[in-house]
Design a protein around this motif. Structure first.
Motif, PDB file in Angstrom:
ATOM      1  N   LEU A 121      -2.970  30.757   7.702  1.00  0.00           N
ATOM      2  CA  LEU A 121      -2.230  30.306   8.876  1.00  0.00           C
ATOM      3  C   LEU A 121      -1.542  31.492   9.538  1.00  0.00           C
ATOM      4  CD1 LEU A 121      -0.510  27.162   7.295  1.00  0.00           C
ATOM      5  CD2 LEU A 121      -2.648  27.224   8.581  1.00  0.00           C
ATOM      6  N   GLU A 122      -1.262  31.345  10.818  1.00  0.00           N
ATOM      7  CA  GLU A 122      -0.601  32.435  11.542  1.00  0.00           C
ATOM      8  C   GLU A 122       0.261  31.862  12.661  1.00  0.00           C
ATOM      9  OE1 GLU A 122      -1.813  36.252  14.382  1.00  0.00           O
ATOM     10  OE2 GLU A 122      -3.261  35.480  12.903  1.00  0.00           O
ATOM     11  N   ARG A 123       1.458  32.422  12.789  1.00  0.00           N
ATOM     12  CA  ARG A 123       2.275  32.116  13.961  1.00  0.00           C
ATOM     13  C   ARG A 123       2.011  33.220  14.971  1.00  0.00           C
ATOM     14  NH1 ARG A 123       8.791  31.858  13.942  1.00  0.00           N
ATOM     15  NH2 ARG A 123       8.470  34.006  13.281  1.00  0.00           N
ATOM     16  N   MET A 124       1.410  32.853  16.085  1.00  0.00           N
ATOM     17  CA  MET A 124       0.979  33.839  17.065  1.00  0.00           C
ATOM     18  C   MET A 124       2.093  34.168  18.057  1.00  0.00           C
ATOM     19  SD  MET A 124      -2.997  32.780  17.660  1.00  0.00           S
ATOM     20  CE  MET A 124      -4.136  32.952  16.278  1.00  0.00           C
ATOM     21  N   SER A 125       1.831  35.140  18.912  1.00  0.00           N
ATOM     22  CA  SER A 125       2.862  35.639  19.804  1.00  0.00           C
ATOM     23  C   SER A 125       3.347  34.604  20.809  1.00  0.00           C
ATOM     24  CB  SER A 125       2.344  36.879  20.551  1.00  0.00           C
ATOM     25  OG  SER A 125       1.153  36.579  21.253  1.00  0.00           O
ATOM     26  N   ASP A 126       2.580  33.556  21.050  1.00  0.00           N
ATOM     27  CA  ASP A 126       3.024  32.506  21.962  1.00  0.00           C
ATOM     28  C   ASP A 126       3.853  31.438  21.252  1.00  0.00           C
ATOM     29  OD1 ASP A 126       1.070  31.275  20.481  1.00  0.00           O
ATOM     30  OD2 ASP A 126      -0.142  30.616  22.181  1.00  0.00           O
ATOM     31  N   GLY A 127       4.118  31.657  19.966  1.00  0.00           N
ATOM     32  CA  GLY A 127       4.947  30.740  19.196  1.00  0.00           C
ATOM     33  C   GLY A 127       4.196  29.632  18.500  1.00  0.00           C
ATOM     34  N   LYS A 128       2.906  29.469  18.784  1.00  0.00           N
ATOM     35  CA  LYS A 128       2.132  28.390  18.175  1.00  0.00           C
ATOM     36  C   LYS A 128       1.632  28.799  16.792  1.00  0.00           C
ATOM     37  CE  LYS A 128       0.532  26.155  22.436  1.00  0.00           C
ATOM     38  NZ  LYS A 128      -0.645  25.710  23.220  1.00  0.00           N
ATOM     39  N   ARG A 129       1.688  27.825  15.864  1.00  0.00           N
ATOM     40  CA  ARG A 129       1.127  28.043  14.526  1.00  0.00           C
ATOM     41  C   ARG A 129      -0.295  27.511  14.525  1.00  0.00           C
ATOM     42  NH1 ARG A 129       6.899  27.557  15.133  1.00  0.00           N
ATOM     43  NH2 ARG A 129       7.904  28.404  13.275  1.00  0.00           N
ATOM     44  N   THR A 170       0.711  32.579  26.832  1.00  0.00           N
ATOM     45  CA  THR A 170      -0.033  31.600  26.032  1.00  0.00           C
ATOM     46  C   THR A 170      -1.389  32.168  25.617  1.00  0.00           C
ATOM     47  OG1 THR A 170       1.023  29.764  27.194  1.00  0.00           O
ATOM     48  CG2 THR A 170      -0.992  29.272  25.982  1.00  0.00           C
ATOM     49  N   ILE A 171      -1.707  32.022  24.341  1.00  0.00           N
ATOM     50  CA  ILE A 171      -2.963  32.536  23.801  1.00  0.00           C
ATOM     51  C   ILE A 171      -4.048  31.476  23.949  1.00  0.00           C
ATOM     52  CG2 ILE A 171      -4.144  33.260  21.683  1.00  0.00           C
ATOM     53  CD1 ILE A 171      -1.482  34.488  20.795  1.00  0.00           C
ATOM     54  N   HIS A 172      -5.205  31.902  24.438  1.00  0.00           N
ATOM     55  CA  HIS A 172      -6.348  31.002  24.586  1.00  0.00           C
ATOM     56  C   HIS A 172      -7.465  31.454  23.651  1.00  0.00           C
ATOM     57  CE1 HIS A 172      -4.651  29.026  28.146  1.00  0.00           C
ATOM     58  NE2 HIS A 172      -4.222  30.226  28.498  1.00  0.00           N
ATOM     59  N   PHE A 186     -10.523  31.101  13.831  1.00  0.00           N
ATOM     60  CA  PHE A 186     -10.061  30.973  15.214  1.00  0.00           C
ATOM     61  C   PHE A 186     -10.380  32.267  15.943  1.00  0.00           C
ATOM     62  CE2 PHE A 186      -6.768  31.629  18.494  1.00  0.00           C
ATOM     63  CZ  PHE A 186      -6.952  30.476  19.247  1.00  0.00           C
ATOM     64  N   ARG A 187     -11.095  32.155  17.061  1.00  0.00           N
ATOM     65  CA  ARG A 187     -11.462  33.341  17.831  1.00  0.00           C
ATOM     66  C   ARG A 187     -10.555  33.422  19.053  1.00  0.00           C
ATOM     67  NH1 ARG A 187     -17.590  33.815  19.162  1.00  0.00           N
ATOM     68  NH2 ARG A 187     -17.585  34.508  16.975  1.00  0.00           N
ATOM     69  N   ARG A 188      -9.734  34.446  19.077  1.00  0.00           N
ATOM     70  CA  ARG A 188      -8.803  34.650  20.186  1.00  0.00           C
ATOM     71  C   ARG A 188      -9.542  35.284  21.354  1.00  0.00           C
ATOM     72  NH1 ARG A 188      -2.887  37.434  19.419  1.00  0.00           N
ATOM     73  NH2 ARG A 188      -2.360  37.771  21.609  1.00  0.00           N
ATOM     74  N   GLU A 189      -9.372  34.714  22.560  1.00  0.00           N
ATOM     75  CA  GLU A 189     -10.125  35.184  23.717  1.00  0.00           C
ATOM     76  C   GLU A 189      -9.269  35.897  24.755  1.00  0.00           C
ATOM     77  OE1 GLU A 189     -11.845  31.504  24.964  1.00  0.00           O
ATOM     78  OE2 GLU A 189     -13.638  31.762  23.732  1.00  0.00           O
ATOM     79  N   SER A 190      -8.101  35.322  25.068  1.00  0.00           N
ATOM     80  CA  SER A 190      -7.280  35.922  26.112  1.00  0.00           C
ATOM     81  C   SER A 190      -5.839  35.441  25.995  1.00  0.00           C
ATOM     82  CB  SER A 190      -7.827  35.546  27.498  1.00  0.00           C
ATOM     83  OG  SER A 190      -7.759  34.143  27.701  1.00  0.00           O
ATOM     84  N   THR A 191      -4.976  36.111  26.768  1.00  0.00           N
ATOM     85  CA  THR A 191      -3.570  35.726  26.869  1.00  0.00           C
ATOM     86  C   THR A 191      -3.210  35.670  28.340  1.00  0.00           C
ATOM     87  OG1 THR A 191      -3.077  36.868  24.780  1.00  0.00           O
ATOM     88  CG2 THR A 191      -1.206  36.284  26.190  1.00  0.00           C
ATOM     89  N   ASP A 192      -2.681  34.523  28.795  1.00  0.00           N
ATOM     90  CA  ASP A 192      -2.389  34.402  30.220  1.00  0.00           C
ATOM     91  C   ASP A 192      -1.033  35.013  30.569  1.00  0.00           C
ATOM     92  OD1 ASP A 192      -0.417  32.556  29.517  1.00  0.00           O
ATOM     93  OD2 ASP A 192      -1.692  30.824  29.902  1.00  0.00           O
ATOM     94  N   ALA A 193      -0.655  34.916  31.842  1.00  0.00           N
ATOM     95  CA  ALA A 193       0.567  35.552  32.329  1.00  0.00           C
ATOM     96  C   ALA A 193       1.822  35.005  31.661  1.00  0.00           C
ATOM     97  CB  ALA A 193       0.664  35.377  33.847  1.00  0.00           C
TER      98      ALA A 193
END
Length: 466
Positions: A387-395, A429-431, A419-426
């Motif tokens: 598990l990971e808590r990402m920079s957008d705060g979501k676990r 939020t991580i997509h 989970f494949r991280r694709e982008s981060t919006d303005a």
């Protein structure tokens, strides 16, 4: 003793009138629920009134006597004093508003002081106190400063002492670190001088009033439906699970969510440093460690509890988190008929999690060969969840791996999902999306034997996980 610090034309006297102090108001600011900005916005009229009453009471009474009086008696007499002060304020409040105000002021005196509004704020998940003048909260995975202040370090120490004494623990110069919990199960850690250089530090991980189950994890995007179905199958097939992740990544939440699918007919033993697991089954025996007393005696460690749990006829053993030599006893239990057991560990990757378990086995004092330790791990554990808590705060669940055995001196693992991280919006939020590696795990054969159905298509690399 007299209740008032000096003669005052204030409320009636009584036994509480023996609470006399002569000190300064301890709490300088009480923030309204949901307030989290350190700015010059005016407090609401209600909050201003509460602050005024609270400070008048603190000027009038001796705080050292509060803990010596029966709580019910103190609350009743203080309630009368608050009502008389309120009458002098000549504020147009109805009976319900007056009752709420009395309760709020008494919370300041008998509860956790300036922290009470934050504890009652459902949107706050963590409260972090850095000395008396800096208090932060976490909302939605992000940290925010607050306007909450304590008068000084002595006030903060008093609140910390109230927390830890309620669960039979203590914190002082001889034992300046403590883990405890609040009445609602919230996890508390405190560390005071001389270890804390600038003043007392307090961390509160709030216990969720609304239990987060697997459906909720799917809803908030922590895990897709297909992977959640597989996790349910893993629990029902009695596979041994190691949940790995950093601090605040949601390990305990995931453990609680998965444990809901344990058969209610099984006997479950839980072992924790601070009890926070939420088992839904009826047949649950909960064990908690105990620190040493003031004489340095009476400590009961997780390792001792794991050993004792083996004598309690458990079907499954769940350890809140392995930190030391109990890891070896936990693996032994998994290898001797207690399948379906689960635990958590702090680590950044699945491979690091196994390395940490290996190091913990070394803490037992046994001089075991490296290959022997790794063979124990490979035999006992079946699944590692990262598990990971990402920079957008979501676990998020970022990886699910199966342990397949040994290859030479190395524990072999194969990743099933990631989970494949694709982008981060303005907005930060991580997509991304979940992908399958195309590997069909070996434990699926156990699913078939136990009549557990999981569609094979979820292992197809061309299948979109939802």
């Amino acid at each position: 003793m007299s209740f008032f610090s000096r003669p005052q034309p204030q409320p009636q006297e009584g036994p509480v009138a023996g609470v006399l102090a002569g000190g300064q108001p301890e709490a300088q600011v009480i923030v309204p629920r949901g307030h989290d900005d350190v700015d010059d916005r005016k407090l609401s009229s209600y909050t201003e009134l509460k602050v005024s009453l609270h400070q008048q009471l603190l000027d009038m009474i001796n705080l050292s006597v509060i803990d010596k009086m029966p709580p019910a008696e103190f609350r009743a007499q203080m309630g009368e004093m608050v009502r008389e002060l309120l009458a002098r304020e000549n504020r147009p409040l109805n009976r319900q508003e007056q009752a709420q105000l009395v309760d709020d002021v008494l919370d300041e005196l008998l509860g956790l002081g300036p922290l009470e509004p934050l504890l009652k704020d459902a949107s706050v998940t963590d409260i972090l106190v850095n000395c008396h003048s800096n208090v932060f909260v976490e909302r939605g995975g992000q940290l925010h400063p607050t306007a909450v202040r304590f008068k000084d370090d002595r006030h903060l120490l008093r609140i910390i002492g109230r927390i830890v004494s309620a669960v039979g623990r203590r914190v002082d110069e001889s034992q300046p670190m403590v883990d405890a919990r609040l009445a609602d199960g919230s996890r508390v850690n405190a560390i005071i001088p001389p270890l804390a250089v600038d003043g007392p530090l307090l961390s509160i991980r709030k216990f969720a009033k609304e239990r987060i189950d697997m459906e909720k994890l799917i809803q908030i995007g922590s895990v897709p439906q297909s992977v959640a179905d597989l996790l349910v199958g893993i629990v029902r097939a009695r596979r041994n699970v190691l949940i790995s992740g950093g601090t605040g990544s949601g390990k305990t939440t995931m453990l609680n969510a998965m444990s809901a699918y344990i058969d209610g007919r099984e006997r479950i033993i839980t072992i924790e440093d601070a009890a926070e697991l939420q088992m839904q089954q009826v047949h649950v025996a909960r064990l908690e460690t105990r620190p040493a007393n003031i004489e340095g005696r009476g400590e009961v460690t997780q390792r001792e509890l794991v050993k004792n749990a083996l004598r309690m006829r458990p079907d499954r053993i769940i350890v809140g988190e392995v930190r030391g030599g109990e890891a070896f006893d936990m693996l032994q239990a998994m290898n001797t008929g207690h399948e379906g057991s689960m635990t958590t560990v702090h680590a950044n990757t699945g491979r690091d999690a196994l390395a940490r378990v290996e190091q913990m086995i070394g803490m037992t004092g046994f001089d075991l060969p490296t290959r022997s330790m790794r063979a124990q791990i490979a035999s006992a554990l079946h699944v590692v969840i990262q598990l990971e808590r990402m920079s957008d705060g979501k676990r998020r669940l970022v990886s699910l791996q199966e342990i397949t055995g040994m290859e030479g001196d190395v524990v072999s693992m194969q990743e099933i999902f990631r989970f494949r991280r694709e982008s981060t919006d303005a907005s930060g939020t991580i997509h991304g999306h979940y992908v399958t590696t195309g590997i069909r795990p070996k434990f699926v054969s156990e699913f078939v034997a136990r009549g557990i159905e999981v569609p094979d298509r979820i292992f197809d690399p061309n299948h979109v996980l939802e």
